[in-house]
Write an enzyme that holds these catalytic residues in place. Structure first.
Site, PDB file in Angstrom:
ATOM      1  N   LYS A   1       0.820  -1.216   0.000  1.00 49.48           N
ATOM      2  CA  LYS A   1       0.000   0.000   0.000  1.00 49.48           C
ATOM      3  C   LYS A   1       0.853   1.265   0.000  1.00 49.48           C
ATOM      4  CE  LYS A   1      -2.068  -0.991   3.815  1.00 49.48           C
ATOM      5  NZ  LYS A   1      -1.377  -2.252   4.137  1.00 49.48           N
TER       6      LYS A   1
ATOM      7  N   ARG B   1      -8.676   2.220   9.544  1.00 50.52           N
ATOM      8  CA  ARG B   1      -8.315   0.830   9.812  1.00 50.52           C
ATOM      9  C   ARG B   1      -9.462   0.031  10.402  1.00 50.52           C
ATOM     10  NH1 ARG B   1      -2.122  -0.226  11.466  1.00 50.52           N
ATOM     11  NH2 ARG B   1      -1.291   0.540   9.522  1.00 50.52           N
TER      12      ARG B   1
ATOM     13  N   ARG C   1      11.425  -6.987   4.654  1.00 52.17           N
ATOM     14  CA  ARG C   1      11.458  -5.556   4.989  1.00 52.17           C
ATOM     15  C   ARG C   1      12.103  -5.337   6.351  1.00 52.17           C
ATOM     16  NH1 ARG C   1       5.937  -2.238   5.152  1.00 52.17           N
ATOM     17  NH2 ARG C   1       5.730  -3.216   7.191  1.00 52.17           N
TER      18      ARG C   1
ATOM     19  N   ARG D   1      13.321  -2.711  10.922  1.00 51.93           N
ATOM     20  CA  ARG D   1      12.080  -2.316  11.600  1.00 51.93           C
ATOM     21  C   ARG D   1      11.732  -3.319  12.687  1.00 51.93           C
ATOM     22  NH1 ARG D   1       7.844  -0.026   7.241  1.00 51.93           N
ATOM     23  NH2 ARG D   1       6.472  -0.557   8.947  1.00 51.93           N
TER      24      ARG D   1
ATOM     25  N   ARG E   1      -0.336  -8.696  13.495  1.00 53.18           N
ATOM     26  CA  ARG E   1      -0.854  -7.625  12.633  1.00 53.18           C
ATOM     27  C   ARG E   1      -1.808  -8.175  11.582  1.00 53.18           C
ATOM     28  NH1 ARG E   1       4.098  -4.813  10.326  1.00 53.18           N
ATOM     29  NH2 ARG E   1       2.573  -3.471   9.312  1.00 53.18           N
TER      30      ARG E   1
END
Length: 188
Positions: free
Chosen positions: A15, A90, A126, A132, A143
């Site tokens: 996204k 969300r 990622r 991260r 998540r």
């Protein structure tokens, strides 16, 4: 005509990448709540300290905080001619807050479809590349569960505006699919 486009899809669907590319192409701001929240954490702001542990656990930041951040951002001058929303709303409560906050409704919702195994692989990659901390395997799975229960119902909420796009392929291939889908939609 103002362009108000919302990107939906599970974490890791692309996204942010696709929304940023489309925002540049349309010359409208890319408004990413995730980026705004991560920036606040990195800067050590009051907001950042309030949301850091929530984000690290893979949970969603409270509707109240996120709605306040988005309301303020949508009021900025550069958002008058449109924007690309990424990471907001969300859940259904945030969608209602968005409906209450904006004069013109969201024109199009781009839904990126990606299977779970691909999402986990992307997010783990990622995490390695960007360091991260919020993208370890346990947090990724959490998540995805939160997305399924909280965010996925938005597809039905926006059903008349949703353009489903296959999110698997190169960044350019996916962007091309999005551009073609939008070109086929009147008013976009």
């Amino acid at each position: 005509m103002a362009r108000r486009i919302l990107f939906l899809g599970p974490p890791g669907a692309g996204k942010g990448t696709q929304a940023a590319m489309l925002a540049r192409a349309l010359k409208v701001p890319h408004i990413s709540t995730g980026a705004m929240l991560r920036d606040a954490v990195a800067a050590g702001t009051d907001l950042g300290r309030r949301v850091e542990s929530v984000m690290a656990a893979g949970d969603l930041v409270s509707d109240e905080l996120v709605v306040a951040i988005v309301d303020e951002r949508l009021a900025a001058d550069d958002a008058r001619c449109g924007y690309i929303l990424d990471g907001f709303p969300r859940n259904l409560a945030q969608a209602q807050a968005l409906n209450d906050a904006v004069i013109d409704a969201i024109g199009t919702v781009v839904m990126l479809d990606v299977d779970t195994s691909e999402l986990v692989a992307r997010l783990l990659n990622r995490a390695r590349e960007e360091g991260r901390a919020d993208d370890n395997e346990e947090t990724i799975r959490r998540r995805l569960e939160v997305y399924t229960s909280e965010t996925a119902p938005l597809v039905d909420h926006y059903r008349d505006s949703v353009l489903r796009v296959d999110g698997i392929g190169t960044v350019e291939e996916v962007f091309s699919r999005i551009a073609l889908a939008l070109a086929g939609r009147t008013g976009e």
